[in-house]
Each structure stands twice: as structure tokens, then as C-alpha cells.
Write a protein that holds these residues in place. Structure first.
Motif, PDB file in Angstrom:
ATOM      1  N   ALA A 371      28.673  40.170  35.656  1.00 32.11           N
ATOM      2  CA  ALA A 371      29.538  39.002  35.332  1.00 32.11           C
ATOM      3  C   ALA A 371      31.022  39.479  34.688  1.00 32.11           C
ATOM      4  O   ALA A 371      31.124  39.174  33.548  1.00 32.11           O
ATOM      5  N   ASP A 372      31.747  40.039  35.352  1.00 33.46           N
ATOM      6  CA  ASP A 372      32.932  40.274  34.692  1.00 33.46           C
ATOM      7  C   ASP A 372      34.248  40.450  35.747  1.00 33.46           C
ATOM      8  O   ASP A 372      33.812  40.093  36.885  1.00 33.46           O
ATOM      9  N   GLU A 373      35.524  40.483  35.153  1.00 35.29           N
ATOM     10  CA  GLU A 373      36.593  40.303  35.910  1.00 35.29           C
ATOM     11  C   GLU A 373      36.541  41.571  36.908  1.00 35.29           C
ATOM     12  O   GLU A 373      37.071  41.331  38.139  1.00 35.29           O
ATOM     13  N   GLU A 374      36.117  42.742  36.928  1.00 25.80           N
ATOM     14  CA  GLU A 374      36.209  43.875  37.712  1.00 25.80           C
ATOM     15  C   GLU A 374      35.677  43.524  38.758  1.00 25.80           C
ATOM     16  O   GLU A 374      35.840  43.644  40.101  1.00 25.80           O
ATOM     17  N   SER A 375      34.338  42.745  38.795  1.00 30.16           N
ATOM     18  CA  SER A 375      33.510  42.567  39.879  1.00 30.16           C
ATOM     19  C   SER A 375      34.029  41.421  40.613  1.00 30.16           C
ATOM     20  O   SER A 375      34.044  41.386  41.794  1.00 30.16           O
ATOM     21  N   LEU A 376      34.537  40.253  39.902  1.00 32.86           N
ATOM     22  CA  LEU A 376      35.205  39.340  40.748  1.00 32.86           C
ATOM     23  C   LEU A 376      36.145  39.817  41.573  1.00 32.86           C
ATOM     24  O   LEU A 376      36.407  39.500  42.569  1.00 32.86           O
ATOM     25  N   ARG A 377      37.138  40.704  41.093  1.00 31.93           N
ATOM     26  CA  ARG A 377      38.061  41.322  42.065  1.00 31.93           C
ATOM     27  C   ARG A 377      37.528  41.972  43.071  1.00 31.93           C
ATOM     28  O   ARG A 377      37.934  41.999  44.224  1.00 31.93           O
ATOM     29  N   THR A 378      36.422  42.903  42.899  1.00 33.06           N
ATOM     30  CA  THR A 378      35.725  43.498  43.774  1.00 33.06           C
ATOM     31  C   THR A 378      35.199  42.850  44.942  1.00 33.06           C
ATOM     32  O   THR A 378      35.279  42.964  46.206  1.00 33.06           O
ATOM     33  N   ILE A 379      34.644  41.452  44.430  1.00 32.29           N
ATOM     34  CA  ILE A 379      33.967  40.714  45.507  1.00 32.29           C
ATOM     35  C   ILE A 379      35.250  40.062  46.569  1.00 32.29           C
ATOM     36  O   ILE A 379      35.052  40.193  47.698  1.00 32.29           O
ATOM     37  N   TYR A 380      36.229  39.709  45.980  1.00 32.41           N
ATOM     38  CA  TYR A 380      37.468  39.214  46.793  1.00 32.41           C
ATOM     39  C   TYR A 380      37.857  40.504  47.715  1.00 32.41           C
ATOM     40  O   TYR A 380      37.945  40.233  48.950  1.00 32.41           O
TER      41      TYR A 380
END
Ligand code: X8Z
Ligand code: ZN
Length: 611
Positions: A371-380
Motif C-alpha cells: 500500500a504505497d505510492e510506488e505500487s499505485l504507479r506501477t499498477i497504473y
């Protein structure tokens, strides 16, 4: 994403096959017509067989990446070996049509069959088998690598996720240095295997008339390999001044934080201080270099934790952005078959990837989401691949690919450029942004630490591999050449001396996984171009950095139409239809970051920028 992806190329062939009109007969035309017919039939056969072949190699690859063990490696290698043998047969048949007069779609299909490959089969079966064994083993080693203080005690081991967390979060130079060294040392023993692997790939590439594997990799851009190399130089020269400015500013701030003994005021920045194992993304050190501390919080990770995001909720959030553009929901099978979190009971390849297992909609992602920003970006980013797959699934397999590989990497990132502070506040992840020059510079700095910092890294990996493949970088200079390129392009240096007993290039996933990397460099240019066009289509005016296409169906329609073209035509035509220009160009990057570049110029006054 798999290296055997060519089998999965175009689908428009059913159409082509039926539509070539027979013109009035002249002497000799009968032969010509029969040859053309044979060519079309071969293309049709490859397309027809692609679904099943891709399904099999996809399944083998998926299991090897989500259950790393000797058995799954063996099965993946065997499947790749069958693919190579098949490929050798098909390419031998295709050779008969090298000079045949065929319609343009058939010619394109043949072109893709050859040049769409990352690996071409060496003639000897033994070589094919050795090559695929090495390929599977290199990738598996990377996925399961750990640094252990005492190998007999598993509790003393740290994997890439843990070591990367140290690099991103610690501000203790000794801890940072140790984490950096620990990870890089896991790659050292791969040197022999990689060297042999590169040799065997060259044997294959040369068999088909390429000078070496680098020559093959540069041949896939609908222009000569020489022109392509010049294009990448041109793009780099457009953005290099901005990168130099950013390096200069960050070096100054790191010097202020860590002192002269850790970071000199001039020259190269030590690699362990930039917040990332490979210095490809510096956003983790944003708090150290924030231009206006306290102005407008951009702490997305904090927001995600507060709102109790987990892997599924994050992925749903990203899907929601794509559907807001009018794109379809992800199929049910995506949710059933994807690997979204790191399993506790086995080794997996955590490096994120997106898969189209059967070229018919069995799309998945494999990721170790946190649950972090890097994961959010990678999912997109990964969903960008997935939506590309879905958009071109109706094309013949040989055309089921990106306009070029840079486009494939750019889609999700283009969407991410619409996650402006305004949008992030709207979905409750950060506080409502202040409208001030200071807030703007903060936001631009954060994005530049990700996007501008990436550019030299995106270029240098293949600069290194092209040299390995053409022999200008001999094995006894693998490591010194790597660090020469890191110094020249990125302006960074290793935290400690790294001799030839180390093999630091292989500490980056794409080297052992044999994924060409120039695609990411191109993507970092293209995504700004695509974003600018979509913003125009959405009817928004005002500066590029304020635009978000969220919920805009006009932009979505334009985007989807482009994705649906796949690789059915040269990328130059695709981008021309999309934007009016047939070139990749970094002017949109420069336009986007104008406010920051003006600001950096001022900040850097009196500094000796460059290195
Ligand atoms: O490898 C990736 C994606 C999968 S295609 C996660 N990227 C490059 C990297 O991690 O090095 C995305 C950005 C660059
Ligand atoms: Zn990608």
C-alpha cells in the motif's frame, strides 16, 4: 512481455488474405500469384497457430514466474526451446518469400516475424537448449536472490523488497551503503552465464543476417537501426540540459544534508544516496530536496495507508480511471488469475509484469503490491499494458503488439500524468492542493525526480548491452564499462570500488530477464507527447501540467482507437494519425517542466553544474 511474443503478432491477416484482387494476367503472373498465395498462407498459418502456442508458453512462463523452483524452470526452458525450434522452421519457410511481391500487410507480417524477436534461434539444437536453460536460470536467480549475513540462518537474509525499502527510507549512509552492496553482490555469480547467453544470442542473430543481437534489437522500429540509434541520441540531447540541472540541484541539497564526506559539491553523486537501488527514480528522497518544505503535502503513501488501501482496492482504483475514459472493465478472469500480492510460501518473481496468456483476453498482472505510492504507479503502468492487449485482441496475432515497444510502456504512464494533485485530492489521497507558485514547483520537483531522473538510466542499459553484443565491451570490462556509462549519463558513482569480480549490470531485472530497455527511454518521452494530444482532445486549455483526462470520454475514445491499431502499421503512421506528427519528440517534456526548469536555473546559479 515474454520474449517469444512474436508468435503473438498480427491478426488482420484473415482480412488481408481474402482481399487481394487478381488483376489481368500477364506472362509469368501465374508464378507470381502462386508465390504471393504461398506467402499469405504461411502468414495465416502462423497466425492460426499463435493462439495455442502462446497459451502454452504463456502458461509455462507464468508458472515459472509465480512458483520459482527447479521444476518450473525446466518446464519454462523446454517450452522456450520448442518455441525456438518452431521459429527456426517458420523463418526457414519465410526465407523463400524474401523477394516475393506480396501485399503490404503480408510483407509487414513477415517483417514482424523476424524483427519482432528478442532472441533468434541458433541453428544447432544443442545451442537452442543451452540458450533457453540459461535464460530461465538467469531470470529465476534474480527472482529468488537474497543477501544473507549467514546463509545458514534464513532470518539473516534480506530480499530486494527489503533492501529497496532501506534505500528509499533510511537516511543513515552506512545502512544505505550496506543495502546497496548486499543487493549488487547477489548478481556477481551470474557473469559467466550471462556471457555465454550473450554469445548464443549473437549466434542466432547472425544466422539471420544481423550483425549481432543489438543490431536485431534496433531493427524493430520501422527505420534503419543506424537511424534509430541517431534518434535516441537526438531525444537524449533534447532533455540532457534539464537532467544536468536536476542532478546539480539534487547534489547540492544532498551535500547540505549529508556533508562533504558523503557527497562532494561537484562531480558524481554516490549511488546509494538517491533513494533507489539503480538511481532510476529519485522520488523517495523528495523530503530531502523539497523546494518549499511544508507547502502542499504530496504524501500519497500516507493517504493510502490512512484509507486502508490493499492490493485489490488499489487495483480497482486504477481500473476505475481507465473505465472513466470509456474503456471496458477488466474481465472476471483477471481478478481470479492475477497474482497481486507476494505469497508467503514460495519464491516468486516480484518484478511487476502484465500478461496476455492466450491473446484472446486471458489478461493478468503479476505484482507484489504494497500500500504505497510506488505500487499505485506501477499498477497504473501495468494496466496500461493490459488495456493495450484488450484493445488489440481482435487483430491477427502477428499484429497484436505495440505500435513500437516504447508505446507499450508509455500507455499506463500517460494515464498517470493525469493523476495531478487536483485529482489525487479529489479521491481523498492528499489534501486539497494550494494554488501557488511554491506548490507548483514542489509538485514538478516530485515528478521530475521520477521522470527526468529516469531518462539517462533508460538510455544507458542498452548502450551497455549494445556494446556487449557488438564486442566493444569485452567480458573483462563488463563492470568498468557499466560504471563508465553510469558516470557519463547519470552522473553517479558506486559507493565503493567495484572491480571486475562484480557484475553490477545484472543487479537490474531487465539484464538477467533479457528485456530490451530502450523502450522505457522512449516511453518517458512518448508519454508526454501522448498526454498533450489527449489533453487537446479533451478540450482542456491551460498549461499541460494542470490537465487531467479523468472521466473524459473524448480523450478515451481517441486513446482506445490508437491502441486498437496495435502493430498493424508502422508506428510513424500511428503517431501521425494521433498527433499530426510522425516523430517521437521530447518537446512536450520540455513544455511540461518549463516552470521547474526556470526555477532550477536560478537555484543553480553559482554552482559548477555538470560533472
Ligand atoms: O519494468 C518496468 C515495469 C514492467 S514493464 C514494472 N519498468 C521499468 C523498470 O522498473 O525498470 C517500468 C519503469 C521502468
Ligand atoms: Zn511495462
Amino acid at each position: 512481455m515474454t520474449s517469444m511474443r512474436w508468435l503473438a503478432l498480427p491478426a488482420a491477416l484473415a482480412l488481408l488474405n481474402g482481399c487481394t484482387p487478381s488483376t489481368s494476367a500477364a506472362p509469368g503472373d501465374k508464378d507470381t500469384a502462386a508465390i504471393a498465395q504461398g506467402a499469405r498462407e504461411l502468414v495465416q498459418r502462423v497466425n492460426d497457430e499463435s493462439y495455442e502456442r502462446q497459451r502454452e508458453s504463456g502458461a509455462a512462463g507464468w508458472v515459472a514466474a509465480t512458483y520459482i523452483n527447479d521444476d518450473s524452470q525446466l518446464l519454462a526452458a523446454k517450452s522456450q526451446e520448442r518455441d525456438l525450434a518452431y521459429q527456426a522452421d517458420i523463418l526457414a519457410e519465410a526465407r523463400r518469400y524474401t523477394d516475393a511481391k506480396v501485399d503490404k500487410n503480408t510483407r509487414r507480417a513477415f517483417d514482424l516475424m523476424l524483427k519482432g524477436n528478442t532472441v533468434l534461434p541458433p541453428a544447432r539444437a544443442d545451442d537452442q537448449a543451452e540458450l533457453t536453460r540459461l535464460s530461465a536460470s538467469l531470470e529465476a536467480h534474480y527472482g529468488s536472490a537474497k543477501a544473507c549475513a549467514d546463509p545458514a540462518k534464513p532470518e539473516t537474509c534480506r530480499d530486494l523488497i527489503e533492501l529497496s525499502r532501506v534505500l528509499a527510507e533510511s537516511r543513515d549512509p552506512a545502512a544505505l551503503r550496506q543495502a546497496w552492496i548486499d543487493w549488487h553482490n547477489t548478481a556477481s555469480e551470474q557473469k559467466q552465464d550471462f556471457q555465454r547467453f550473450a554469445e548464443l544470442m549473437n549466434v542466432g542473430a547472425r544466422q539471420y543476417g544481423f550483425k549481432d543481437t543489438g543490431d536485431l534489437w534496433r531493427a524493430r522500429y520501422d527505420m534503419s537501426g543506424e537511424d534509430f540509434a541517431l534518434e535516441t541520441e537526438r531525444l537524449w540531447s533534447q532533455v540532457q540540459p534539464l537532467y544536468t540541472s536536476l542532478q546539480c540541484y539534487v547534489r547540492t541539497r544532498l551535500n547540505q544534508h549529508y556533508g562533504d564526506t558523503e557527497v562532494a559539491k561537484t562531480g558524481l553523486i554516490p549511488a546509494h544516496l538517491l533513494g533507489n537501488m539503480w538511481q532510476q527514480d529519485w522520488s523517495a528522497i523528495y523530503p530531502l530536496v523539497e523546494p518549499y518544505p511544508g507547502v502542499a503535502s504530496l504524501d500519497v503513501t500516507g493517504g493510502l495507508k490512512k484509507a486502508s488501501y490493499d492490493a485489490v482496492k488499489l487495483t480497482r482504483q486504477a481500473e476505475g480511471f481507465y473505465t472513466s475514459l470509456g474503456m471496458p472493465s477488466l474481465p472476471q478472469s483477471f481478478w481470479q488469475k492475477s497474482m497481486l500480492t507476494k505469497p508467503a510460501d514460495r519464491e516468486v518473481q516480484c518484478h511487476a509484469s502484465a500478461w496476455d496468456i492466450d491473446m484472446k483476453g486471458d489478461v493478468r498482472i503479476k505484482m507484489c503490491i504494497e500500500a504505497d505510492e510506488e505500487s499505485l504507479r506501477t499498477i497504473y503502468h501495468e494496466l496500461g499494458h493490459v488495456y493495450y492487449y484488450l484493445a488489440y485482441n481482435d487483430l491477427p496475432p502477428l499484429f497484436q503488439n505495440g505500435a513500437n515497444d516504447g508505446f507499450h510502456e508509455a500507455i499506463g504512464d500517460t494515464v498517470l500524468l493525469s493523476l495531478t494533485p487536483g485529482y489525487l485530492a479529489q479521491i481523498g489521497l492528499i489534501e486539497a492542493p494550494q494554488q501557488s507558485d511554491e506548490a507548483l514547483i514542489n509538485a514538478q520537483m516530485k515528478l521530475a525526480l521520477e521522470k527526468i531522473a529516469f531518462l539517462p538510466f533508460g538510455k544507458l542499459i542498452d548502450q551497455w548491452r549494445w556494446g556487449v553484443f557488438d564486442g566493444s565491451i569485452a567480458p573483462d570490462r563488463y563492470n568498468s564499462s557499466w560504471w563508465e556509462l553510469k558516470a557519463r549519463y547519470q552522473g553517479v558513482q558506486p559507493p565503493v570500488a567495484r572491480g571486475e569480480e562484480f557484475f553490477d549490470a545484472a543487479a537490474k531485472y531487465h539484464v538477467p530477464a533479457n528485456t530490451p530497455y530502450t523502450r522505457y527511454f522512449l516511453a518517458h518521452v512518448l508519454q508526454f507527447q501522448l498526454h498533450r494530444e489527449l489533453c487537446r482532445a479533451s478540450g482542456q486549455q491551460g498549461p499541460l501540467h494542470t490537465c487531467s483526462i479523468f472521466d473524459n470520454k473524448k480523450a478515451g475514445e481517441k486513446f482506445w482507437a490508437m491502441l486498437g491499431k496495435g502493430a498493424s502499421q508502422p508506428w510513424q503512421q500511428t503517431i501521425k494519425e494521433f498527433s499530426g506528427s510522425d516523430k517521437m519528440d521530447a518537446d512536450a517534456v520540455i513544455e511540461y517542466f518549463k516552470p521547474l526548469s526556470v526555477w532550477l536555473e536560478k537555484q543553480n546559479q553559482g554552482q559548477h553544474c555538470g560533472w
